[in-house]
Each structure stands twice: as structure tokens, then as C-alpha cells.
Write an enzyme that holds these catalytic residues in place. Structure first.
Site, mmCIF file in Angstrom:
data_model
loop_
_atom_site.group_PDB
_atom_site.id
_atom_site.type_symbol
_atom_site.label_atom_id
_atom_site.label_comp_id
_atom_site.label_asym_id
_atom_site.label_seq_id
_atom_site.Cartn_x
_atom_site.Cartn_y
_atom_site.Cartn_z
ATOM 1 N N HIS A 1 0.847 -1.189 0.000
ATOM 2 C CA HIS A 1 0.000 0.000 0.000
ATOM 3 C C HIS A 1 0.882 1.238 0.000
ATOM 4 O O HIS A 1 1.725 1.416 0.880
ATOM 5 C CB HIS A 1 -0.898 -0.014 1.230
ATOM 6 C CG HIS A 1 -1.908 1.083 1.254
ATOM 7 N ND1 HIS A 1 -3.141 0.959 0.658
ATOM 8 C CD2 HIS A 1 -1.861 2.330 1.769
ATOM 9 C CE1 HIS A 1 -3.821 2.074 0.826
ATOM 10 N NE2 HIS A 1 -3.072 2.921 1.487
ATOM 11 N N ALA A 2 0.715 2.109 -0.995
ATOM 12 C CA ALA A 2 1.592 3.273 -1.143
ATOM 13 C C ALA A 2 1.464 4.211 0.053
ATOM 14 O O ALA A 2 0.362 4.487 0.529
ATOM 15 C CB ALA A 2 1.261 4.014 -2.436
ATOM 16 N N GLU B 1 1.872 10.848 -3.466
ATOM 17 C CA GLU B 1 2.685 10.540 -2.291
ATOM 18 C C GLU B 1 3.766 11.603 -2.062
ATOM 19 O O GLU B 1 4.062 11.956 -0.921
ATOM 20 C CB GLU B 1 3.317 9.154 -2.425
ATOM 21 C CG GLU B 1 2.329 8.002 -2.456
ATOM 22 C CD GLU B 1 1.425 7.935 -1.228
ATOM 23 O OE1 GLU B 1 1.816 8.450 -0.160
ATOM 24 O OE2 GLU B 1 0.319 7.382 -1.352
#
Length: 607
Positions: free
Chosen positions: A361-362, A392
Site C-alpha cells: 500500500h503506497a 505521495e
């Protein structure tokens, strides 16, 4: 990782992470013993000066414990083993115990007269800033930390093993849902992943009991009330604010849902997709039906293709994961932000390792809350991950912007802001931007705009009700409105109510389908994502105006505009030092969240 997010992960359920540098490195000259609790003499007078001294000591203690906690979270996310789960649980136990102890002490100062505004704000943050509070009982604190570590490991190691012995991880199952057009194959993948959740249910239920007990000790009715208290407003009023925003955008969602249901009925038949009811969840191209972008080819307006395939372009240009991240960094540099530190490139995780279990999961990380910035994701060379990287990195640049503030202010104005910033920059990934960086030779004309807007709607608009309902479900669970035996029925009732999506088959008696979504066993509050989907368009509209954009905002990219970058950075630097309406006003000129920017963005599609 965002402070609130990481602590929710490890501090109680330990939900996410782990991986790299096991050793805790105290600051130079610091003693090796763990930081001590803020001094407390019950007989001492409760004065403004005493409150300010308490806050200063609490911030120092939490900052030191927090860095060790963050490193352990990184280790768990990147090396999922029994040992790292146990080590992370111990770290989570220590950190949560400190948070609970300090929050309990902060309550003592809440009625002190004459507090300055800064001290008052920090006392409120100390009391309400724990995502998963543990009871003061040390044995229960330890139990809660152990449950969190176990849940994290169960999710991270989850897989579906077929009868032939072939075992598939979540990303492989997601790829099946994205690419397959065979209902039976998609149902098998959907059922396979949701089967990992039932063993989590009793652990989750016990965790709710413990966290509710911890919340009560801090003066909150239940954990949901505590979560809602973190928004600079009366927690009882917060649901009404969410309802107001949903009312602004729900007609657009309903129109999209109607269109998609009709097209899927044409593809699979009305006996599979009833035209007078909800859409079966496994047919929407995503494990949780939170994004429908993978079925674009089935529902796109005729003759409105985007004119280019970004995934194909990236692959043809021989992009690799590092090259994609470098491109994202260059976007932020074009706005005037300094390059990422060299340690970012040395310490981040960009590619899924072949030799161990990791949480793919980023996520974005801020290990020391100064310059040790990282991302962790298993990057694939495609358009989706290209956007995720821009998102991100938004966390990382936000983290660096507020690093000079005091500890409690080193986070976003509210948790929706952190998610919104990266998504705002992702909205600038337009054909014009792709041409500017050399990925497109010619910008497609406006005839392709409906296709681009449909793709965005399948990602952004389709997400809105899911972003809203996850915490609607949890708040009812936390409030005791439903017990474990009713978890699944409530989950699907809310999904039908908000999403118009139904379970694809009768669910087993022990099903815990909410647990198949990472953020539930991970104890990550989810309303932040709903708010982020509202705020990103409001941010984008304001930044486009600052950049002098004269065209439709869905065509606007702020790439290369330093003036827009300065305005954005001015808001980022505020961190959480002021109530979020002030931060919002600093960027947009309005102190009220406003979903009409979404309607402006998608106006051509809605028409």
C-alpha cells in the site's frame, strides 16, 4: 508517514509498516534511557505557566518516542515477520502508553483560566490526537498493541490460494478485477480476497472494546466522538458538515451511477446487473468498488477516447520506477520547491522485493520529522502509479514545509488536507503537462475532453460515497449500535445506501467484509479521504486562478508556475498551527469547504 496516520497504524493496531533500520538512534548526547514522562505534582497549582511547561515537556517526550516508533513502523511494513510484529507491538505499546498518559494529564489543565491561545490549542491536540487510545491499564495497553501487530501482519500476508495450489496476493487479485471481463473470474478473485478478513473479526471487536475504554478515560463518549473532535469544531456538528458536502455532489454521483449501471447492463445483461437496483460490487474493476476507472472501456462516451495511452507511453519510453519518481520530483521543483534529499533515494522502497513480505500500500514517510523523507510503494510502470507518485510526494513536500514548527503542529491543518495536497497536484497531470515534459508530441483537441473527464469521474466521483461510508460504519460500531454479529449486515446496508453497490453473492455467516479494506484493520480514519476529494478541487480551482488560467479548470496545469507554488507553500508551512478554516482561507480565500469546484470541473461531462 503522516504523524496521525502512522500512530494510528502502529499505536494501536500497528497497522501498517516495517522495514529497514532496526536500531533506535538517540539524539547526540542523549541518554539511552527512554524519555521520561512530563513532571506532574498533583498538589502543584494548576497555573498557565504550569500548563505551558507541561506542554513543552510533553512535546519533547512524544517527539523522541515518535521517531523510534516511526522507524519501527517502517521496519514492520517492509519486513513482515513474527519477530518484527512483536518488536513493533512493543514499540506501539510504549508510544500509546505515553500518549494516553500525557492526554490524561492534559485533561487536568483544560479548565485553567488565563491560558494563552497556543497552549490551549496544544492541550486540545494532546487530548484528541490519539487515533486509537489504549486504557491506562498496562496489561490492556499491551493487549491492544499485540492485536494491532497481529492485524497488520494478517492483512500484509493475506493471499488467496486456489484449489490447484496457486496462491495470489492482493495486487494480483486486483489486476484480475481490473482486466477481466468474465463475471465468474472476477467473482472468484473478489471472494478470494474477502476470505482473508473473517479471522480478523474477533480481534477487531476486542480492539474496539479497548479503544472505547481508552477514549472514555479521556472524557469522550466513544472512539468515534474522539475522532470527530479533531476537526476544530463541535464533534456533534461534524456529521452535518459532511452531509452538507455530500448533498452538493451526490446528484453528480447519481448521474454517473445511472450511466455506468446502464452500460454494464448492456455488457453483462440485466439479469447480472439489474437496472432497478445496486450494481454487484465485483463488476466495477476494483476490489472495493471505490474506483471505477478500470472499466473505462466499457462505459466511456462513444468516440471520446483520450487520444493517448499514458501507460503505453511510459513503457515505450522505457520508464522505470526511479524515472517515474524523478518525474514527480521535477513537477514540484517547477513550482519552486527544493529537490528531495539524497537519503530519500537511498532509503525509500520503490519496487516490491522478491524475497519477503511487505505492505505494498503506497505511503509517504517522515521518519525524523525533518529531512528523512521516504515513500514506500511497489511501483509498476503505468498511468495509475504515475499519478500515485505525484500524490505521495505531496505528503513529503507538506512534511518538509512544516518541519520547523513545534512537534504538535507538524501535521496538516486537518487530515483531509494532507491527502488533498498530492491529489491537487495530480489534477495538473493534463495533456498540456504531458506535452511540456515531452511525453506527448501534440495536445489532443477538446473532442477528447469528455473521455478524460469520464476517466477522472470514474476515479474521483465514484470514490466519494465510499470515502464517506467507511467511517459512517465505524462510528456506528464504536458507538455500540451494532456488535460483531451485525458488522457485515451494516457494512452492506451502508454500501447500498451511499454507493448503490451490493455484495455479489450471499455472504458467509462469519464474513467481515469491511476488514478486507486495509484501513479498517489498520485503524486509519477514512473521512480524511472524502474531505481530500472535496478539498483537492477547491485547491486546484484556487491555484489555477493564481496561475492566471483562463480556460476550463479541467485543462489547467500549474506546472512551472512559481506564483502558484508560493501560494501553496504558504499554506503548507502553517501545518496545524492554526484552525483548518484559516489554512483553507490562506490558499483559497474562503474559510468554508466548498464542493462546487467539483461541479465546475466536471461541468462538460454533466452537461
Amino acid at each position: 508517514m503522516n504523524k496521525t496516520l502512522t500512530y494510528s497504524l502502529l499505536a494501536c493496531c500497528l497497522c501498517l509498516p516495517a522495514a529497514c533500520d532496526l536500531a533506535y538512534e538517540p539524539k547526540t548526547g542523549a541518554a539511552s534511557e527512554p524519555p521520561q514522562a512530563p513532571s506532574e505534582n498533583p498538589a502543584a497549582p494548576l497555573t498557565p505557566a504550569a500548563a505551558a511547561a507541561f506542554v513543552a515537556e510533553a512535546e519533547q517526550r512524544l517527539a523522541e518516542l515518535g521517531q523510534h516508533h516511526e522507524r519501527m513502523a517502517w521496519v514492520l511494513a517492509n519486513f513482515i515477520t513474527t519477530d518484527t510484529e512483536l518488536l513493533a507491538a512493543r514499540t506501539a505499546e510504549d508510544f500509546t502508553a505515553a500518549q494516553v498518559e500525557i492526554a490524561g494529564q492534559a485533561v487536568r489543565f483544560s479548565d485553567v483560566a488565563g491560558l494563552d491561545e497556543d497552549t490551549r490549542r496544544k492541550l486540545d491536540l494532546l487530548r484528541s490526537g490519539i487515533v486509537m487510545p489504549a486504557p491506562a491499564d498496562p496489561a490492556k495497553t499491551a493487549e491492544q498493541a499485540e492485536i494491532g501487530a497481529r492485524l497488520s501482519g494478517m492483512y500484509g500476508k493475506g493471499e488467496y490460494c486456489r484449489a490447484d495450489g496457486d496462491c495470489l496476493a492482493l495486487d494480483e487479485l486486483e489486476n484480475i478485477l481490473a482486466a477481466s471481463r468474465d463475471p465468474a473470474t472476477m467473482l472468484d478473485a473478489w471472494n478470494g480476497w474477502h476470505a482473508v478478513a473473517p479471522p480478523m473479526k474477533n480481534l477487531f471487536a476486542r480492539q474496539v472494546e479497548l479503544a472505547n475504554e481508552g477514549a472514555a478515560e479521556l472524557g469522550f463518549a466513544d472512539l468515534g466522538t474522539l475522532w470527530r473532535s479533531a476537526y476544530d469544531m463541535d464533534p456533534a456538528q461534524f456529521p452535518a458538515e459532511l452531509d452538507r458536502l455530500w448533498a452538493q455532489v451526490s446528484p453528480l454521483y447519481e448521474a454517473l451511477h445511472c450511466h455506468v449501471r446502464a452500460r454494464l447492463g448492456e455488457v453483462y445483461g440485466n439479469e447480472v446487473v439489474p437496472q432497478d437496483g445496486p450494481i454487484p460490487a465485483h463488476l466495477l474493476g476494483n476490489m472495493w468498488a471505490q474506483s471505477w476507472v478500470n472499466i473505462f472501456d466499457l462505459v466511456a462516451p462513444p468516440d471520446t477516447g483520450p487520444g493517448f495511452d499514458l501507460t503505453a507511453i511510459l513503457q515505450e519510453r522505457d520508464f522505470d520506477p526511479i524515472g517515474m519518481v524523478k518525474t514527480g520530483e521535477a513537477f514540484y521543483s517547477s513550482l519552486g520547491f527544493a529537490p528531495l534529499p539524497q537519503t530519500f533515494w537511498e532509503r525509500s522502497l520503490f519496487v516490491k522485493p522478491a524475497d519477503r513480505d511487505v505492505v505494498c500500500h503506497a505511503s509517504a514517510w517522515d521518519i525524523d520529522e525533518q529531512d528523512d523523507l521516504r515513500i514506500k510503494m511497489c511501483i509498476e510502470v503505468n498511468a495509475e502509479d504515475f499519478k500515485i507518485i505525484h500524490h505521495e510526494l505531496g505528503h513529503n513536500y507538506y512534511q518538509r514545509a512544516y518541519k520547523d514548527l513545534s512537534y504538535l503542529y507538524r501535521t496538516s491543518a486537518n487530515d483531509g488536507f494532507h491527502e488533498a495536497v498530492g491529489d491537487t497536484l495530480s489534477l495538473s497531470i493534463t495533456p498540456e503537462y504531458l506535452q511540456q515534459i515531452g511525453l506527448l508530441g501534440q495536445v489532443p483537441d477538446a473532442s477528447g475532453d469528455l473521455g478524460l473527464l469520464m476517466r477522472q469521474a470514474l476515479e474521483k466521483i465514484a470514490f466519494l460515497p465510499f470515502g464517506l461510508l467507511v467511517d459512517q460504519w465505524r462510528w456506528k460500531v464504536f458507538a455500540g449500535e451494532v456488535g460483531p454479529e451485525g458488522y457485515n449486515e451494516l457494512w452492506w446496508r451502508l454500501r447500498e445506501q451511499y454507493q448503490g453497490v451490493a455484495a455479489p453473492n450471499e455472504r458467509p455467516a462469519d464474513a467481515f467484509d469491511a476488514g478486507a479494506k486495509y484501513h479498517v484493520p489498520g485503524n486509519v480514519p477514512y473521512t480524511r479521504y472524502f474531505l481530500a476529494h472535496i478539498l483537492q478541487f477547491q485547491f486546484h480551482r484556487a491555484l489555477c486562478a493564481e496561475a492566471g488560467n483562463q480556460g476550463p479548470i479541467h485543462r489547467c496545469s500549474i506546472y512551472g508556475n512559481a506564483q502558484a507554488g508560493q501560494r501553496l507553500n504558504a499554506m503548507l508551512e502553517m501545518g496545524r498551527s492554526r484552525p483548518w478554516p484559516e489554512a483553507l482561507e490562506a490558499l483559497t480565500g474562503s474559510a468554508e469547504m466548498d464542493a462546487t469546484a467539483i461541479l465546475d470541473y466536471f461541468a462538460p461531462l454533466q452537461a
